[in-house]
Scaffold this motif. Structure first.
Motif, PDB file in Angstrom:
ATOM      1  N   GLU A   1       0.760  -1.146   0.101  1.00 35.48           N
ATOM      2  CA  GLU A   1      -0.116   0.067  -0.136  1.00 35.48           C
ATOM      3  C   GLU A   1       0.825   1.120  -0.039  1.00 35.48           C
ATOM      4  O   GLU A   1       0.467   2.278  -0.722  1.00 35.48           O
TER       5      GLU A   1
ATOM      6  N   ARG B   1      -2.026   5.402  10.091  1.00 40.78           N
ATOM      7  CA  ARG B   1      -3.369   5.266   9.693  1.00 40.78           C
ATOM      8  C   ARG B   1      -3.892   3.773   9.613  1.00 40.78           C
ATOM      9  O   ARG B   1      -4.882   3.388   9.924  1.00 40.78           O
ATOM     10  N   ARG B   2      -3.016   3.110   8.394  1.00 38.87           N
ATOM     11  CA  ARG B   2      -3.432   1.843   8.066  1.00 38.87           C
ATOM     12  C   ARG B   2      -3.547   1.033   8.982  1.00 38.87           C
ATOM     13  O   ARG B   2      -4.265  -0.073   9.267  1.00 38.87           O
TER      14      ARG B   2
ATOM     15  N   LEU C   1      -4.086   1.124  12.375  1.00 36.71           N
ATOM     16  CA  LEU C   1      -5.041   1.551  13.221  1.00 36.71           C
ATOM     17  C   LEU C   1      -6.617   1.207  12.482  1.00 36.71           C
ATOM     18  O   LEU C   1      -7.285   0.588  13.268  1.00 36.71           O
ATOM     19  N   ASP C   2      -6.546   1.373  11.230  1.00 34.73           N
ATOM     20  CA  ASP C   2      -7.691   0.864  10.446  1.00 34.73           C
ATOM     21  C   ASP C   2      -7.881  -0.741  10.836  1.00 34.73           C
ATOM     22  O   ASP C   2      -8.823  -1.137  10.717  1.00 34.73           O
ATOM     23  N   TRP C   3      -6.750  -1.422  10.739  1.00 36.86           N
ATOM     24  CA  TRP C   3      -6.587  -2.899  10.623  1.00 36.86           C
ATOM     25  C   TRP C   3      -6.944  -2.965  12.025  1.00 36.86           C
ATOM     26  O   TRP C   3      -7.838  -4.163  12.323  1.00 36.86           O
TER      27      TRP C   3
ATOM     28  N   ALA D   1      -8.847  -1.702  14.118  1.00 36.28           N
ATOM     29  CA  ALA D   1     -10.189  -1.471  14.538  1.00 36.28           C
ATOM     30  C   ALA D   1     -11.096  -2.436  14.004  1.00 36.28           C
ATOM     31  O   ALA D   1     -12.157  -2.898  14.638  1.00 36.28           O
ATOM     32  N   GLY D   2     -10.650  -3.162  12.769  1.00 34.63           N
ATOM     33  CA  GLY D   2     -11.391  -4.354  12.365  1.00 34.63           C
ATOM     34  C   GLY D   2     -11.340  -5.638  13.234  1.00 34.63           C
ATOM     35  O   GLY D   2     -11.941  -6.141  13.427  1.00 34.63           O
TER      36      GLY D   2
ATOM     37  N   LEU E   1      -9.125   1.512  21.094  1.00 32.03           N
ATOM     38  CA  LEU E   1      -8.709   2.223  20.046  1.00 32.03           C
ATOM     39  C   LEU E   1      -7.921   3.178  20.319  1.00 32.03           C
ATOM     40  O   LEU E   1      -7.147   3.839  19.626  1.00 32.03           O
TER      41      LEU E   1
ATOM     42  N   GLN F   1      -4.306   4.312  19.579  1.00 29.23           N
ATOM     43  CA  GLN F   1      -4.243   5.505  18.802  1.00 29.23           C
ATOM     44  C   GLN F   1      -3.147   6.592  19.549  1.00 29.23           C
ATOM     45  O   GLN F   1      -2.278   7.093  19.036  1.00 29.23           O
TER      46      GLN F   1
END
Length: 424
Positions: free
Chosen positions: A38, A112-113, A115-117, A119-120, A136, A140
C-alpha cells in the motif's frame, strides 16, 4: 461513565490491546506485506527496485513488531529507538536522493492503516462498543507517540546520511572529472554513471562566472539556470553537466548534435537575459571523450582571454571567434604580448578611443586584402574615410603595413581581445 464501571472498561480495553498486540505476532508478515504494497502504491517515490522494496518491507516489519511488542506489555515508548532496518531504509532513501517528505508520509500512512486494521480486529472480537472505543483510543495514543519519536529519529539519520553521501559523491565526482580531463585511463561507462552525464556524444564546453558575486543573489543558482537556458538555445535534448568551482564560477558541458558552433548573437541574448554581470566563455564543439576534454580546454582558454580583457570583455567570449585562439596564446605570456604590441604598433598602441577606431579599421582593411571598397562596406563608412583612417594608422605606427605583416596582425589581435593589458 465514571467510577467502577469506567475502571472496568479501561481495564478490559487494556486487556484487549494486549490481546490484539499479541495476536499480531502470528500475522506480522501479512500485515507488513500489506503495508509495503500500500505504501509503494500510494507514494510513487517508494516504488523503486527490488532492493528498495525489500528494504521497505524490512522497515515496515520491524516498526510493526516493535510497536505491537511494546503495546502488548504496556512498555513506555519514551525511550524507544528506531529499529535498525528502519534506519537503514532511511539511509538508502537519502543515497537515492528520494525526498524525506516521502519517508514521513510513509510513517503517517502506515500509522493510519495499522489503526484501521486494528479497528477491524477489535470489532471482530469485542462486542462492547465502549471497550472497543477505549482500546482503540489507547492504541491511537500509543501509535502517535511511537511515530512521533521514531520518525524524528529516522529523519535525523536521513539528513546525516544525505550530507555524508553528498560529500562523498562530490569527492568521487571531482576525482572522476579530474581523471577524465587529465586524459587518464578511465572506464567511460563508470565515468558516465558518476557524473550523471553521457560522454559518448557531442559537447559544448562552457566556463561561466559572475563579475560581482557579492552584489548578486545566488550566483551559482543563476549560472545553473543559464546552463539550462543555453542547452535549450542550442537544441540540446539531454541534461547538461554543471560543476561549480567556487561560489561564482562554474564549468559546464552541454550536449549538442553535430559539430557546428552556436550562433554567437543568439547566445549573447540568452546570457543578457540572466544579467549584465554574467560572463560566459565558450569552447569549440567536440565529440566523444576527447571532445569532452578539448571543448573544455578551449573554454578555459577563452575564459583566460576574457579575464585578461577584464571590463572590456564581451559577455560571451567564444573560442571560435576570429582571433581568440591567437589571443589565448598571447594571454599566456603578457610581457611578450606587450612587447609585440609596442614594437609593431608604436603610437597606434595608445589606449584611447581614437587609436582604437584606427586599429579596428586597419584590422578589417588587412582582412579584406587591403581593399578600401570592401572595407568601407564592412565598417559602413565611405571609402575616403577608410583611406584616411588607414593612412593615419600607418602614420602612428611609423612604418608601412607591408613590414612584418604577420606580426602586425597578431598585435592587432592582441589589442582587440586583451585590451588595456597590452596597450600603452
Amino acid at each position: 461513565m465514571t467510577g467502577p464501571e469506567a475502571d472496568d472498561v479501561a481495564e478490559r480495553a487494556a486487556a484487549r490491546v494486549a490481546d490484539i498486540a499479541g495476536s499480531t505476532s502470528s500475522q506480522l508478515d501479512d500485515v507488513a506485506r500489506m503495508l509495503q504494497v500500500e505504501l509503494a502504491e500510494s507514494i510513487p517515490e517508494l516504488r523503486g527496485d527490488r532492493l528498495m522494496l525489500d528494504l521497505l518491507y524490512a522497515s515496515v516489519e520491524s516498526n510493526v513488531k516493535v510497536f505491537f511488542h511494546r503495546a502488548q506489555y504496556g512498555l513506555a515508548l519514551d525511550a524507544v529507538e528506531a529499529p535498525r532496518p528502519a534506519v537503514e531504509y532511511a539511509r538508502r532513501l537519502a543515497q537515492r536522493e528520494i525526498s524525506s517528505n516521502a519517508l514521513l508520509r510513509a510513517y503517517r500512512l502506515g500509522q493510519r492503516r495499522v489503526l484501521d486494521w486494528v479497528a477491524g480486529e477489535l470489532g471482530a472480537v469485542e462486542p462492547d462498543a465502549r471497550v472497543c472505543f477505549a482500546a482503540l483510543q489507547l492504541l491511537q495514543d500509543a501509535a502517535f507517540a511511537y511515530i512521533d519519536r521514531v520518525s524524528e529519529q529516522v529523519v535525523e539519520e536521513y539528513e546525516t546520511e544525505r550530507e555524508r553521501w553528498l560529500a562523498n559523491r562530490s569527492t568521487i565526482r571531482s576525482a572522476t572529472l579530474a581523471a577524465l580531463l587529465a586524459g587518464e585511463e578511465t572506464d567511460v561507462a563508470a565515468g558516465e554513471r558518476v557524473l550523471g552525464y553521457r560522454l559518448r556524444q557531442g559537447h559544448l564546453g562552457l566556463v561561466l562566472w559572475v563579475e560581482e558575486p557579492a552584489a548578486s543573489a545566488g550566483p551559482l543558482q543563476r549560472l545553473g539556470h543559464l546552463v539550462t537556458a543555453i542547452g535549450h538555445e542550442v537544441g540540446s535534448d539531454a541534461a547538461p553537466l554543471f560543476v561549480p568551482q567556487d561560489h561564482s564560477l562554474g564549468w559546464a558541458w552541454v550536449p549538442v548534435q553535430g559539430g557546428g558552433s552556436p550562433d554567437p548573437d543568439r547566445l549573447a541574448r540568452v546570457v543578457r537575459e540572466v544579467g549584465d554581470d554574467v560572463r560566459v566563455a565558450v569552447g569549440a564543439v567536440g565529440a566523444g571523450l576527447e571532445g569532452f576534454r578539448s571543448t573544455h580546454r578551449a573554454a578555459l582558454r577563452a575564459h583566460q582571454v576574457a579575464v585578461v580583457a577584464a571590463d572590456r570583455a564581451a559577455q560571451v567570449t567564444a573560442y571560435d571567434d576570429a582571433g581568440v585562439r591567437a589571443a589565448a596564446v598571447l594571454a599566456g605570456d603578457l610581457p611578450v604580448a606587450r612587447d609585440l604590441v609596442a614594437s609593431m604598433l608604436g603610437d597606434l598602441a595608445r589606449d584611447d578611443d581614437t587609436a582604437a577606431r584606427l586599429r579596428e579599421t586597419l584590422t578589417v582593411f588587412l582582412r579584406e586584402n587591403r581593399s578600401f571598397v570592401a572595407t568601407a562596406e564592412k565598417v559602413h563608412l565611405h571609402k575616403n574615410t577608410v583611406k584616411y583612417r588607414v593612412d593615419k594608422a600607418v602614420e602612428l605606427r611609423g612604418r608601412p603595413i607591408e613590414d612584418d605583416r604577420f606580426d602586425l596582425e597578431l598585435a592587432l589581435v592582441a589589442c582587440r581581445w586583451l585590451g588595456a593589458a597590452v596597450l600603452v
